[in-house]
Design an enzyme around this catalytic site. Structure first.
Site, PDB file in Angstrom:
ATOM      1  N   ARG A   1      11.277  62.608  53.377  1.00  0.00           N
ATOM      2  CA  ARG A   1      11.153  63.673  52.488  1.00  0.00           C
ATOM      3  C   ARG A   1      12.342  63.929  51.894  1.00  0.00           C
ATOM      4  O   ARG A   1      12.273  64.367  50.627  1.00  0.00           O
ATOM      5  CB  ARG A   1      10.649  64.850  53.474  1.00  0.00           C
ATOM      6  CG  ARG A   1       9.311  65.162  53.509  1.00  0.00           C
ATOM      7  CD  ARG A   1       9.355  65.657  55.037  1.00  0.00           C
ATOM      8  NE  ARG A   1       9.410  64.620  55.959  1.00  0.00           N
ATOM      9  CZ  ARG A   1       8.834  63.643  56.589  1.00  0.00           C
ATOM     10  NH1 ARG A   1       7.567  63.641  56.060  1.00  0.00           N
ATOM     11  NH2 ARG A   1       9.241  62.517  57.223  1.00  0.00           N
ATOM     12  N   THR A   2      13.534  64.084  52.749  1.00  0.00           N
ATOM     13  CA  THR A   2      14.780  64.606  52.083  1.00  0.00           C
ATOM     14  C   THR A   2      15.118  63.771  50.880  1.00  0.00           C
ATOM     15  O   THR A   2      15.561  63.936  49.759  1.00  0.00           O
ATOM     16  CB  THR A   2      15.777  64.541  53.077  1.00  0.00           C
ATOM     17  OG1 THR A   2      15.287  65.397  54.299  1.00  0.00           O
ATOM     18  CG2 THR A   2      17.074  65.385  52.485  1.00  0.00           C
TER      19      THR A   2
ATOM     20  N   LYS B   1      31.054  46.311  55.651  1.00  0.00           N
ATOM     21  CA  LYS B   1      32.278  45.312  55.710  1.00  0.00           C
ATOM     22  C   LYS B   1      33.651  46.037  56.338  1.00  0.00           C
ATOM     23  O   LYS B   1      34.616  45.496  56.194  1.00  0.00           O
ATOM     24  CB  LYS B   1      32.612  44.687  54.456  1.00  0.00           C
ATOM     25  CG  LYS B   1      31.494  43.872  53.656  1.00  0.00           C
ATOM     26  CD  LYS B   1      32.002  43.484  52.286  1.00  0.00           C
ATOM     27  CE  LYS B   1      31.019  43.391  51.026  1.00  0.00           C
ATOM     28  NZ  LYS B   1      31.311  43.359  49.783  1.00  0.00           N
TER      29      LYS B   1
ATOM     30  N   ARG C   1      22.964  61.729  53.687  1.00  0.00           N
ATOM     31  CA  ARG C   1      22.562  61.796  55.137  1.00  0.00           C
ATOM     32  C   ARG C   1      23.522  60.970  55.758  1.00  0.00           C
ATOM     33  O   ARG C   1      23.654  59.788  55.318  1.00  0.00           O
ATOM     34  CB  ARG C   1      21.199  61.665  55.166  1.00  0.00           C
ATOM     35  CG  ARG C   1      20.834  61.643  56.667  1.00  0.00           C
ATOM     36  CD  ARG C   1      19.207  61.494  56.905  1.00  0.00           C
ATOM     37  NE  ARG C   1      18.872  62.882  56.502  1.00  0.00           N
ATOM     38  CZ  ARG C   1      17.566  62.971  56.769  1.00  0.00           C
ATOM     39  NH1 ARG C   1      16.752  62.099  57.446  1.00  0.00           N
ATOM     40  NH2 ARG C   1      17.184  64.396  56.519  1.00  0.00           N
TER      41      ARG C   1
ATOM     42  N   HIS D   1      21.260  70.806  58.500  1.00  0.00           N
ATOM     43  CA  HIS D   1      20.277  70.330  57.564  1.00  0.00           C
ATOM     44  C   HIS D   1      20.059  71.211  56.379  1.00  0.00           C
ATOM     45  O   HIS D   1      18.798  71.856  56.506  1.00  0.00           O
ATOM     46  CB  HIS D   1      19.047  69.734  58.234  1.00  0.00           C
ATOM     47  CG  HIS D   1      18.386  68.800  57.372  1.00  0.00           C
ATOM     48  ND1 HIS D   1      18.250  68.660  55.950  1.00  0.00           N
ATOM     49  CD2 HIS D   1      17.164  68.062  57.597  1.00  0.00           C
ATOM     50  CE1 HIS D   1      17.455  67.802  55.351  1.00  0.00           C
ATOM     51  NE2 HIS D   1      16.795  67.424  56.416  1.00  0.00           N
TER      52      HIS D   1
HETATM   53  N1   CP Z   1      12.530  67.068  57.164  1.00  0.00           N
HETATM   54  C1   CP Z   1      13.336  65.753  56.972  1.00  0.00           C
HETATM   55  O1   CP Z   1      14.460  65.849  56.959  1.00  0.00           O
HETATM   56  O2   CP Z   1      12.520  64.626  56.689  1.00  0.00           O
HETATM   57  P1   CP Z   1      13.169  63.262  56.450  1.00  0.00           P
HETATM   58  O3   CP Z   1      13.864  62.874  57.799  1.00  0.00           O
HETATM   59  O4   CP Z   1      11.938  62.530  56.347  1.00  0.00           O
HETATM   60  O5   CP Z   1      14.068  63.398  55.395  1.00  0.00           O
END
Ligand code: CP
Length: 355
Positions: free
Chosen positions: A53-54, A82, A103, A131
């Site tokens: 999703r993100t 590396k 991320r 998040h």
């Molecule tokens: N909600 C969420 O962060 O989903 P993903 O890990 O798929 O990005």
């Protein structure tokens, strides 16, 4: 109050959120009117950890604004494999882009990366820490479906220890009026002390319980989360706790008719498939709201000028003992602490224990 990077949802003001949501509403009302608003802008999408999703909602958000995207979803395909440091990767990527979405599995990685970036950096999840754009998604969902945020009882259920989405959500909801919480988890996965301290200090009303069934009738929002297998040090502990909560259609008989059932997704088995058709289940709608609020965020971040960062100077050794803090594997990072009811690591927010 404006922000340069989005690292921690606790850093943003209510006014900032209201202005972002207002832009999001304009975009949702007429997405085509914004289809050229980031033309010529480039987003770097750095996913050191898996995501559906993100990652995809940020990428499609940028495409829907007319911008372009480059990046990776497998760090083994980059020079990080590396031995290139996070700092050098960010220096390079920020030279090529106008905004960075990152991320990373280490707590505090987004804060560390922002020190080296010439362009705005958005935290797309840093370990079990924060998040913030999931929280923007959650706030958008609640605002759109309830007509506002406040005067409600929120049940947070599942892995409250490792679930960065619930930590970010509590920080954000603390800015809104009259919210009570049922913190529903096994004792082993309870909300961390630093979050409970935050809630007490900020006058948030909460109870900690282990039963989902007995909490359900009181809730206006049920925020389910999965047990986060990847954050367990002991796999046997995960095996013992997985499947501890399963929401079924039958259990919902005692819930309010206007309950919102939310989930950041992905789900494993904590919401049975037979709940999906219940009109109270809004988790797929929630994911779509995520794309629109990320369009608003990218639009806003892409307006900001490029600025050469001044990396703070510091000497000494990192005092943070959080084993998953970014400072553990990146000792070159400046030693940064902050005061928050005691000395804390400025990267991962964990208390620093001094003898
Ligand atoms: N909600 C969420 O962060 O989903 P993903 O890990 O798929 O990005």
């Amino acid at each position: 109050m404006d922000i340069r990077h989005l690292i921690n949802i606790g850093d943003v003001s209510l006014e900032w959120w209201e202005s972002l949501y207002s832009l999001c509403r304009e975009i949702m009302a007429d997405p085509h009117a914004f289809s050229d608003s980031c033309r010529g802008r480039v987003m770097a999408s750095l996913f050191f950890e898996p995501s559906t999703r993100t990652c995809f909602s940020f990428q499609t958000a940028m495409m829907r604004l007319g911008g372009s995207v480059f990046g990776f979803s497998d760090p083994s395909s980059t020079s990080a494999s590396k031995g290139e440091t996070l700092a050098d990767t960010i220096r390079m990527v920020s030279a090529y882009s106008d905004v960075i979405v990152m991320r990373h599995p280490s707590e505090g990685a987004a804060m560390a990366a922002s020190l080296y970036s010439e362009v705005p950096l958005i935290n797309a999840g840093d370990g079990g820490h924060m998040h913030p754009t999931q929280t923007l998604t959650d706030l958008t969902t609640i605002s759109a479906l309830r007509g506002g945020i406040g005067d409600m009882t929120v049940g947070l259920c599942g892995d409250l220890k490792n679930g960065r989405t619930v930590h970010s959500l509590v920080l954000a909801l603390s800015k809104f009026p009259n919210i009570s919480y049922c913190l529903i988890s096994p004792r082993e996965l309870a909300m961390p002390d630093y979050m409970l301290d935050f809630m007490r200090k900020n006058g948030q009303r909460f109870i900690e319980v282990t039963s989902l069934e007995s909490s359900l009738p009181q809730l206006d929002i049920l925020y389910m989360t999965r047990i986060q297998r990847e954050r367990f040090i002991d796999p046997l502990e995960y095996e013992r706790l997985k499947g501890v909560y399963v929401l079924t259609r039958r259990k919902l008989d005692r819930a309010k008719p206007d309950l919102l059932i939310m989930h950041p997704l992905p789900r494993v088995d904590e919401i049975a498939q037979d709940v999906d058709d219940d009109p109270r289940a809004v988790y797929f709608e929630q994911a779509r709201y995520g794309m629109f609020i990320r369009m608003a965020l990218l639009y806003q971040m892409c307006q900001k000028p490029r600025i050469k960062p001044a990396v703070p100077e510091s000497a000494g050794e990192h005092l943070c003992r959080n084993p998953v803090c970014i400072t553990q594997k990146n000792p070159y990072l400046p030693v940064l602490t902050k005061e928050d009811d005691g000395l804390c690591c400025a990267y991962c927010d964990k208390k620093i224990l001094t003898i």
